[in-house]
Every structure is written in C-alpha cells, then in structure tokens.
Design an enzyme around this catalytic site. Structure first.
Site, PDB file in Angstrom:
ATOM      1  N   GLY A   1     -19.651   7.543   0.512  1.00 13.33           N
ATOM      2  CA  GLY A   1     -18.849   7.732  -0.478  1.00 13.33           C
ATOM      3  C   GLY A   1     -18.944   7.290  -1.454  1.00 13.33           C
ATOM      4  O   GLY A   1     -19.844   6.647  -1.652  1.00 13.33           O
TER       5      GLY A   1
ATOM      6  N   LYS B   1       1.260  -0.904   0.382  1.00 11.37           N
ATOM      7  CA  LYS B   1       0.243   0.182   0.200  1.00 11.37           C
ATOM      8  C   LYS B   1       1.369   1.193  -0.039  1.00 11.37           C
ATOM      9  O   LYS B   1       1.982   1.346   0.222  1.00 11.37           O
ATOM     10  CB  LYS B   1      -0.440  -0.533   1.478  1.00 11.37           C
ATOM     11  CG  LYS B   1      -1.965   0.768   1.437  1.00 11.37           C
ATOM     12  CD  LYS B   1      -2.977   0.210   0.689  1.00 11.37           C
ATOM     13  CE  LYS B   1      -5.027   1.157   0.857  1.00 11.37           C
ATOM     14  NZ  LYS B   1      -6.200   0.221   0.350  1.00 11.37           N
TER      15      LYS B   1
HETATM   16  N1  NAI Z   1     -13.122   1.837  -3.211  1.00  9.34           N
HETATM   17  C1  NAI Z   1     -12.659   0.756  -3.105  1.00  9.34           C
HETATM   18  O1  NAI Z   1     -12.386   0.198  -4.460  1.00  9.34           O
HETATM   19  C2  NAI Z   1     -12.317   0.818  -1.235  1.00  9.34           C
HETATM   20  C3  NAI Z   1     -12.949   1.187   0.212  1.00  9.34           C
HETATM   21  N2  NAI Z   1     -11.747   0.212   1.440  1.00  9.34           N
HETATM   22  C4  NAI Z   1     -12.334   1.378   2.040  1.00  9.34           C
HETATM   23  O2  NAI Z   1     -14.160   1.431   2.102  1.00  9.34           O
HETATM   24  C5  NAI Z   1     -13.477   3.076   3.009  1.00  9.34           C
HETATM   25  C6  NAI Z   1     -14.454   4.055   1.763  1.00  9.34           C
HETATM   26  O3  NAI Z   1     -14.108   4.144   0.790  1.00  9.34           O
HETATM   27  P1  NAI Z   1     -14.168   4.900  -0.655  1.00  9.34           P
HETATM   28  O4  NAI Z   1     -16.075   5.010  -0.765  1.00  9.34           O
HETATM   29  O5  NAI Z   1     -13.560   4.776  -1.758  1.00  9.34           O
HETATM   30  O6  NAI Z   1     -14.166   5.960   0.239  1.00  9.34           O
HETATM   31  P2  NAI Z   1     -14.561   7.932   0.262  1.00  9.34           P
HETATM   32  O7  NAI Z   1     -13.704   8.413   0.367  1.00  9.34           O
HETATM   33  O8  NAI Z   1     -15.365   8.119  -1.147  1.00  9.34           O
HETATM   34  O9  NAI Z   1     -15.523   7.848   1.352  1.00  9.34           O
HETATM   35  C7  NAI Z   1     -15.409   7.628   2.874  1.00  9.34           C
HETATM   36  C8  NAI Z   1     -16.498   9.143   2.734  1.00  9.34           C
HETATM   37  O10 NAI Z   1     -16.616   8.528   4.275  1.00  9.34           O
HETATM   38  C9  NAI Z   1     -16.570  10.058   5.057  1.00  9.34           C
HETATM   39  N3  NAI Z   1     -16.163  10.224   6.448  1.00  9.34           N
HETATM   40  C10 NAI Z   1     -15.038  10.286   6.688  1.00  9.34           C
HETATM   41  N4  NAI Z   1     -14.477  10.341   8.058  1.00  9.34           N
HETATM   42  C11 NAI Z   1     -16.262  10.605   8.315  1.00  9.34           C
HETATM   43  C12 NAI Z   1     -16.487  10.140  10.106  1.00  9.34           C
HETATM   44  N5  NAI Z   1     -15.675  10.616  10.941  1.00  9.34           N
HETATM   45  N6  NAI Z   1     -18.389  10.221   9.710  1.00  9.34           N
HETATM   46  C13 NAI Z   1     -18.993   9.820   9.171  1.00  9.34           C
HETATM   47  N7  NAI Z   1     -18.007   9.871   8.024  1.00  9.34           N
HETATM   48  C14 NAI Z   1     -17.200  10.258   7.599  1.00  9.34           C
HETATM   49  C15 NAI Z   1     -15.844  10.813   3.937  1.00  9.34           C
HETATM   50  O11 NAI Z   1     -16.483  12.432   3.895  1.00  9.34           O
HETATM   51  C16 NAI Z   1     -16.727   9.964   2.893  1.00  9.34           C
HETATM   52  O12 NAI Z   1     -17.468  10.085   2.104  1.00  9.34           O
HETATM   53  C17 NAI Z   1     -12.518   3.412   3.047  1.00  9.34           C
HETATM   54  O13 NAI Z   1     -12.112   2.933   4.394  1.00  9.34           O
HETATM   55  C18 NAI Z   1     -11.366   2.964   2.122  1.00  9.34           C
HETATM   56  O14 NAI Z   1     -10.281   2.476   2.372  1.00  9.34           O
HETATM   57  C19 NAI Z   1     -11.707  -0.955   0.871  1.00  9.34           C
HETATM   58  C20 NAI Z   1     -11.779  -1.524  -0.397  1.00  9.34           C
HETATM   59  C21 NAI Z   1     -11.644  -1.154  -2.032  1.00  9.34           C
HETATM   60  C1  COI Z   2      -9.142  -0.338  -3.845  1.00 13.10           C
HETATM   61  C2  COI Z   2      -8.341  -1.620  -4.233  1.00 13.10           C
HETATM   62  C3  COI Z   2      -8.035  -1.406  -5.885  1.00 13.10           C
HETATM   63  C4  COI Z   2      -7.002  -1.826  -3.833  1.00 13.10           C
HETATM   64  C5  COI Z   2      -7.060  -1.584  -1.912  1.00 13.10           C
HETATM   65  O1  COI Z   2      -5.940  -0.657  -1.993  1.00 13.10           O
HETATM   66  C6  COI Z   2      -8.194  -1.461  -0.827  1.00 13.10           C
HETATM   67  O2  COI Z   2      -9.056  -3.106  -1.295  1.00 13.10           O
HETATM   68  O3  COI Z   2      -7.917  -1.843   0.487  1.00 13.10           O
END
Ligand code: NAI
Ligand code: COI
Length: 364
Positions: free
Chosen positions: A182, A80
């Site tokens: 998100g 990562k």
């Molecule tokens: N995007 C992906 O394909 C993957 C994401 N993840 C994990 O899933 C989680 C979400 O990822 P995404 O949706 O891509 O990120 P994102 O940044 O689009 O969404 C996260 C959301 O959480 C909100 N947030 C942050 N702190 C907060 C709090 N204290 N209370 C309420 N809301 C809060 C943000 O404002 C944002 O809207 C992360 O932990 C990421 O590492 C894991 C695997 C793959």
């Molecule tokens: C967002 C993925 C493509 C890879 C990753 O870093 C994860 O699964 O946390």
C-alpha cells in the site's frame, strides 16, 4: 468488556465516543498517556466486526503511539482514533467536520493525522474545524501524506536490522518479502529496488501487486504464501498481529522488519522470535518516520529537518539491539524499556498534559 478495569490495567487516561447521526460518524478517540505532551496519533477508518473490536484496536494503537513517540524522542504522548466504517463507501465531508469539532473539544489533548483508511484530503476537512490536526496539505505549509516518510524510516531501520544480523547494512542482493504493498510499502519497495534487493510481494489488492511487479521487478505470491517464502527479511506492511502461532513456524527469514503497527499478536510471540534468533525490529521504533514528519509541523514544517530526524531511527534501533544483546532480552522488551525510561525520567517534571499557554501547537 470491563472498560475501566482495562484502562486501569494498561494506564489509559481517556476514551471518547463520538457520534453524529446526520453524517454517520462513529468514532472512538483513545488517549493513552500525555506525560510527554499532547497525544498525537492517526485516525484509522475501518470496517470492524464488532464495536468491541473497534474499541480494542483504538486502545492498542493509542498505547503503541505513547511508546512510538517516546522512543522517537518526541515531546508527545500517545493517542489514536478509529472511525467505524468503510473508507471506500462511508466517507462524507460532514463526517470529518463533525469529527474535527470533537477533536477541538479536547482542547489540544489529542492531535490527529492520517492512518489506514484516511487521507490528506480528510485531514484538510478536519482542519476546517480544528488546528489540532497534522498531515494536512503542503498548500497550507504542512507536511502532507506521511506514508513516503514512514517508508524512508522503515528502509533505514531495515538497514540497521541487517547490520545487526549480518554485520553489514547493505541490502543489495537480499531478498525481502513484503506483505501489503500500500502507501508505505510501495515506496519502501522503491528504496529496496534501488539498492539492489530482490522483492517478493503480496496484497489482497491485485492492482497494488501488479504495480510492484511491473515497476520493481517483484515476484508476486498469494497472501497466505508470504510467510513461508525463502527470504532474508519478512516485512509486514499490511495490518497487525501477523506474527503469531501459525506464522512463526513458517518463517524462513532472519529478520522481521516492516511498517505495520502491532505486529506481534501477543508479546510472547516476540519471545519466540528472540529464542529462534530472528532479529525483530520493534514495530513502533521502525515505523516512526510518519509521526516524526507530521510532528515537525508543530514547529513550522521543515522537510529537511524532519528527514534528518527520521534517519535517527537507524540509531534508535541499534540502541534497542544493543540493550537486547547486553541484557539477553527480546528486542520488544528492550524497546519498551527505552521508551518507559524516557517517560519515567520526565514524569517528575511534568504532570498530566493540560492546555496551559505553552501548548506545543502554539509554535506554528
Ligand atoms: N501510513 C503511515 O505513515 C504509517 C503506517 N503505519 C502502518 O503501516 C501499515 C501500512 O500502512 P499504509 O501503507 O498507510 O496502509 P495502506 O492501507 O495504504 O496499505 C496496506 C495494504 O495492505 C493490504 N492488505 C490488507 N490486508 C492484507 C492481507 N491480509 N494480506 C496482504 N495484504 C493486505 C491492503 O490491500 C493495502 O494495499 C499499517 O499497519 C499502518 O498502521 C505505521 C506508521 C505510519
Ligand atoms: C501515521 C502517522 C502520522 C501517525 C500514526 O498514527 C502512526 O504512526 O501510526
């Protein structure tokens, strides 16, 4: 922090510090384990309180990827990157190109993708300098944004958790409390809404909340209220460590299943969930959809094949629940055991990954 001691204790292979003054790049690439193949894991851009926080985040997330990729049955190791900075203010083209050159210098030991704070556009910029990047634009024949596919995997995994908790995997009429709406969770809400689940949502971004309220009939609560609402499923989909000493006593849910990485603040919090009879879907098993999707690019991307593979998350979780029940161990321990057995089983036939003419990426 005694870095080598930490790396030795948790078996990390490599930690790379990347600095480019002109563009402001400050990145840390952590490679945990390459027994199964090159380390694949996303790049997170975030404003960290200290450099030590950034290093610890990179290390913890990289280890999570080793387990995620192993449990998902991928021939990939875990790594990562974190870039220190505000994704809204500090990004520039030169920064991601400089970062791409650092990735290239690792000669395939590490392959990147999106994570919190980075986008398909950033991956395309990295791709100007290196082939060791996934999640690039569909215009290049690639898989694009992994988030919707992660959401699909979380939805399937949530159904597996429901099967375990209630004997049926339908989510109709269930109430799901979603923390953070998100990229991943907004799409997750769509799946849940279509199945007839009731949604309670929160986010620090009011617009994100409003979208879910308007389109999926979600009820909005304040960020600190989400832990204590009456619901069947708590879905942590923001950042990590939200299962902790303060939040567990507030939870009314019978299931914890969400997208966030590193949901347990400490492993003992997984023990507490187990003692309380809460079904916990281990984070790295349920949220593997995105990495399964981007990994498919390495074979020449085929969306149908990738989605089929994402559906195996349901079976992987049922295996974890079965091991947990059979051995009376928390689900996070069962998941670790499943991943470690796969790595150890293949350790005999592989040595540390080196570019040797059979690079997984040479297939695309
Ligand atoms: N995007 C992906 O394909 C993957 C994401 N993840 C994990 O899933 C989680 C979400 O990822 P995404 O949706 O891509 O990120 P994102 O940044 O689009 O969404 C996260 C959301 O959480 C909100 N947030 C942050 N702190 C907060 C709090 N204290 N209370 C309420 N809301 C809060 C943000 O404002 C944002 O809207 C992360 O932990 C990421 O590492 C894991 C695997 C793959
Ligand atoms: C967002 C993925 C493509 C890879 C990753 O870093 C994860 O699964 O946390």
């Amino acid at each position: 922090m005694e870095m080598f001691k930490y790396m030795e204790t948790y078996d990390y292979e490599q930690l790379v510090f990347c600095q480019d003054k002109a563009s402001g790049l400050k990145a840390i690439i952590a490679i945990h384990d390459t027994t199964l193949g090159p380390a694949l894991g996303g790049t997170r851009m975030w404003t960290y309180a200290s450099e030590e926080d950034a290093i610890i985040d990179a290390l913890r997330l990289a280890k999570g990827m080793t387990y995620k990729n192993a449990a998902a049955g991928l021939n990939l190791g875990g790594g990562k990157t974190v870039i220190i900075g505000d994704p809204k203010k500090d990004k520039n083209e030169a920064m991601f190109r400089a970062f791409g050159r650092y990735i290239q210098s690792l000669n395939g030991r590490y392959i990147t993708a999106e994570d919190v704070g980075t986008t398909v556009n950033d991956m395309d910029t990295i791709h100007e300098e290196t082939d060791f990047v996934t999640g690039i634009s569909p215009a290049f024949g690639s898989s694009g944004n992994p988030s919707p596919v992660t959401a699909y995997g979380v939805y399937k995994g949530m159904k597996a958790a429901a099967k375990q908790a209630y004997g049926v995997d339908s989510l109709e009429g269930r109430t799901v409390a979603v923390q953070g709406v998100g990229n991943v969770a907004y799409k997750l809400c769509e799946y849940l809404y279509k199945e007839g689940a009731n949604l309670i949502v929160t986010d620090i971004n009011k617009e994100a909340v409003q979208r879910a309220v308007e389109n999926y009939g979600a009820k909005a609560v304040e960020p600190d209220e989400i832990y204590s609402v009456y619901c069947d499923i708590y879905a942590p989909c923001a950042l990590g460590a939200t299962i902790n000493d303060e939040t567990i006593p507030q939870l009314k849910a019978t299931i914890v299943a969400g997208a966030a990485n590193n949901q347990l603040k400490e492993t003992r919090h997984g023990d507490i969930l187990h003692e309380k009879g809460i079904v916990y879907a281990p984070d790295y098993v349920i949220n593997a959809g995105g990495v399964i999707n981007v990994a498919d690019e390495l074979n020449g991307y085929d969306s149908e094949r990738a989605m089929k593979r994402v559906e195996t998350i349901y079976d992987n979780l049922m295996r974890v629940f079965a091991i947990s029940k059979r051995d009376n161990i928390p689900t996070y321990v069962a998941a670790d055991r499943m991943a470690e057995e796969r790595i150890q089983g293949l350790q005999q036939s592989r040595s540390t990954f080196l570019l040797n003419g059979h690079h997984i990426i040479s297939r695309r």
